[in-house]
Design a protein around this motif. Structure first.
Motif, PDB file in Angstrom:
ATOM      1  N   GLU A  67      -3.853 -24.744 -13.266  1.00 25.33           N
ATOM      2  CA  GLU A  67      -5.310 -24.739 -13.291  1.00 25.33           C
ATOM      3  C   GLU A  67      -5.857 -25.842 -12.392  1.00 25.33           C
ATOM      4  O   GLU A  67      -5.293 -26.942 -12.332  1.00 25.33           O
ATOM      5  CB  GLU A  67      -5.822 -24.926 -14.722  1.00 25.33           C
ATOM      6  N   LEU A  68      -6.959 -25.533 -11.722  1.00 23.06           N
ATOM      7  CA  LEU A  68      -7.570 -26.466 -10.789  1.00 23.06           C
ATOM      8  C   LEU A  68      -9.059 -26.588 -11.088  1.00 23.06           C
ATOM      9  O   LEU A  68      -9.767 -25.587 -11.159  1.00 23.06           O
ATOM     10  CB  LEU A  68      -7.368 -25.984  -9.345  1.00 23.06           C
ATOM     11  N   VAL A  69      -9.543 -27.798 -11.300  1.00 16.05           N
ATOM     12  CA  VAL A  69     -10.956 -28.063 -11.559  1.00 16.05           C
ATOM     13  C   VAL A  69     -11.664 -28.289 -10.229  1.00 16.05           C
ATOM     14  O   VAL A  69     -11.277 -29.173  -9.455  1.00 16.05           O
ATOM     15  CB  VAL A  69     -11.138 -29.283 -12.480  1.00 16.05           C
ATOM     16  N   VAL A  70     -12.678 -27.482  -9.977  1.00 17.52           N
ATOM     17  CA  VAL A  70     -13.394 -27.519  -8.707  1.00 17.52           C
ATOM     18  C   VAL A  70     -14.874 -27.715  -8.966  1.00 17.52           C
ATOM     19  O   VAL A  70     -15.441 -27.111  -9.891  1.00 17.52           O
ATOM     20  CB  VAL A  70     -13.168 -26.212  -7.899  1.00 17.52           C
ATOM     21  N   ASN A  71     -15.522 -28.545  -8.170  1.00 17.58           N
ATOM     22  CA  ASN A  71     -16.967 -28.728  -8.210  1.00 17.58           C
ATOM     23  C   ASN A  71     -17.488 -28.603  -6.783  1.00 17.58           C
ATOM     24  O   ASN A  71     -17.382 -29.524  -5.980  1.00 17.58           O
ATOM     25  CB  ASN A  71     -17.329 -30.092  -8.797  1.00 17.58           C
ATOM     26  N   LYS A  72     -18.076 -27.448  -6.448  1.00 17.42           N
ATOM     27  CA  LYS A  72     -18.524 -27.183  -5.086  1.00 17.42           C
ATOM     28  C   LYS A  72     -19.760 -27.985  -4.718  1.00 17.42           C
ATOM     29  O   LYS A  72     -20.072 -28.126  -3.528  1.00 17.42           O
ATOM     30  CB  LYS A  72     -18.794 -25.693  -4.916  1.00 17.42           C
ATOM     31  N   TYR A  73     -20.451 -28.497  -5.708  1.00 13.91           N
ATOM     32  CA  TYR A  73     -21.638 -29.295  -5.412  1.00 13.91           C
ATOM     33  C   TYR A  73     -21.253 -30.616  -4.724  1.00 13.91           C
ATOM     34  O   TYR A  73     -22.028 -31.160  -3.934  1.00 13.91           O
ATOM     35  CB  TYR A  73     -22.410 -29.596  -6.693  1.00 13.91           C
ATOM     36  N   GLU A  74     -20.060 -31.130  -5.067  1.00 13.50           N
ATOM     37  CA  GLU A  74     -19.631 -32.403  -4.497  1.00 13.50           C
ATOM     38  C   GLU A  74     -19.252 -32.267  -3.028  1.00 13.50           C
ATOM     39  O   GLU A  74     -19.376 -33.231  -2.264  1.00 13.50           O
ATOM     40  CB  GLU A  74     -18.446 -32.943  -5.298  1.00 13.50           C
ATOM     41  N   THR A  75     -18.784 -31.092  -2.611  1.00 12.76           N
ATOM     42  CA  THR A  75     -18.386 -30.885  -1.220  1.00 12.76           C
ATOM     43  C   THR A  75     -19.516 -30.316  -0.373  1.00 12.76           C
ATOM     44  O   THR A  75     -19.353 -30.143   0.833  1.00 12.76           O
ATOM     45  CB  THR A  75     -17.186 -29.927  -1.159  1.00 12.76           C
ATOM     46  N   LEU A  76     -20.654 -30.034  -0.992  1.00 11.21           N
ATOM     47  CA  LEU A  76     -21.787 -29.455  -0.285  1.00 11.21           C
ATOM     48  C   LEU A  76     -22.670 -30.551   0.282  1.00 11.21           C
ATOM     49  O   LEU A  76     -22.955 -31.546  -0.400  1.00 11.21           O
ATOM     50  CB  LEU A  76     -22.595 -28.570  -1.244  1.00 11.21           C
ATOM     51  N   ALA A  77     -23.099 -30.367   1.503  1.00 14.29           N
ATOM     52  CA  ALA A  77     -23.983 -31.363   2.122  1.00 14.29           C
ATOM     53  C   ALA A  77     -25.319 -31.385   1.382  1.00 14.29           C
ATOM     54  O   ALA A  77     -25.993 -30.368   1.274  1.00 14.29           O
ATOM     55  CB  ALA A  77     -24.204 -31.022   3.598  1.00 14.29           C
TER      56      ALA A  77
END
Length: 345
Positions: free
Chosen positions: A106-116
């Motif tokens: 399982e991998l926890v991902v937060n796309k908001y952190e990588t978004l400009a």
């Protein structure tokens, strides 16, 4: 009779009204609509249903204005983003992170952190695979469901009630012909009617509206006909006819007020059926065309991402379930409040 006891004026004492406990009772008659409101208010389920309908209706019109996004706006880079809500993110809830299952675990991902500029981006219900805000699309889809509910009520009142009352009032050959026509219409499945309308018209809200208007009033007409057959020979109807009243004034001024409660209850129960019909048609792919959205089409679209991004299907499913439950609870409360057999003596 025992006359041994001598009663004189001194044997009685006048005490007046001081110290006497009296009970005042008010037997004034209450208006019928006030009695109905009190009965509905005593039913906790109907109160909950009414409050939820008001809340969902408010959010359906105000929700798209609150998000700052358009329902058909596709934002590049915002695809499949998890829900993120202000304030709640500070306590670890709806902070934009999601757990993805991979071949290694399982991998926890937060796309908001990588978004400009992602620190100022919020999608309260997340986004779909095309980067469209689900909060806006969910409440826009709720508008369609509420519109379908309004269409169902109008069709019941204008078509079903009138058709049933006319059929029951005149009876005889008129009733026979009208009921045979009704059986023919009822024998055609709604799915076939919608399919034929889509062939003739373009797929969209108009074809679904016509399909519900053509077939959704049958149950109401049967209730209205049965009630008319029961009451058309009543004394007050015969009195009105003797005094020279015409047919339609008798139907709408004499009979309708006495069966209005039954028709109101039937209309409330027909609303969930109409909403479910629209959702079913949208789910099988013959409903509202894209980029428009209804609760059924949202469930159909996001069902494909159930195993990977389950949050996409949760908002439309919850709103749809609450809307169906609320109308059913309110209809149950109205039935209990308006049923003459349940009135207190």
């Amino acid at each position: 009779m025992d006359n041994s006891i001598n009663k004189t004026a001194e044997s009685f004492k006048f005490i007046g009204t001081t110290g006497v406990l009296t009970i005042e009772e008010d037997y004034s008659e209450e208006a019928r609509w006030k009695q109905m409101i009190k009965r509905v208010a005593r039913n906790k389920g109907s109160v909950f249903g009414f409050v939820m309908i008001i809340f969902i209706s408010f959010m359906a019109f105000a929700g798209p204005l609150m998000s700052g996004y358009e329902f058909d706006q596709q934002i590049s880079g915002h695809e499949s983003m998890a829900p993120r809500i202000p304030l709640l993110e500070k306590v670890g809830l709806f902070d934009g992170s999601e757990t993805l299952k991979t071949s290694t675990g399982e991998l926890v991902v937060n796309k908001y952190e990588t978004l400009a500029g992602g620190e100022d981006v919020y999608h309260w219900f997340g986004t779909d695979v095309l980067g469209r805000d689900l909060f806006t699309r969910t409440w826009m889809g709720t508008r369609i469901s509420l519109y379908i509910a309004l269409v169902a009520v109008i069709a019941d009142v204008l078509i079903g009630m009138t058709y049933g009352m006319v059929s029951g009032y005149y009876g005889g050959r008129v009733d026979t012909i009208m009921q045979r026509v009704l059986e023919i219409i009822n024998g055609i499945p709604s799915l076939v009617v919608v399919t034929l309308l889509i062939i003739i018209l373009k797929p969209g809200l108009l074809s679904i509206t016509l399909a519900i208007a053509l077939t959704g009033w049958i149950g109401m007409s049967r209730i209205a006909r049965a009630s008319m057959l029961k009451l058309k020979e009543s004394e007050y109807v015969l009195a009105a006819r003797t005094m020279g009243a015409k047919d339609f004034p008798i139907m709408y001024k004499e009979v309708l007020p006495n069966i209005f409660s039954q028709l109101l209850i039937m209309s409330m129960f027909s609303i969930p059926n109409a909403i479910f019909t629209e959702a079913f048609l949208a789910f099988v792919g013959i409903g509202i065309p894209v980029p428009m959205a209804s609760l059924g089409s949202l469930i159909s679209e996001n069902f494909k991402s159930l195993t990977t991004h389950f949050y996409m299907i949760v908002p439309p499913v919850l709103v749809f379930a609450l809307l169906m439950l609320s109308f059913n609870l309110l209809a149950d409360g109205l039935r209990d409040a308006l049923d003459p057999t349940l009135k207190e003596v």
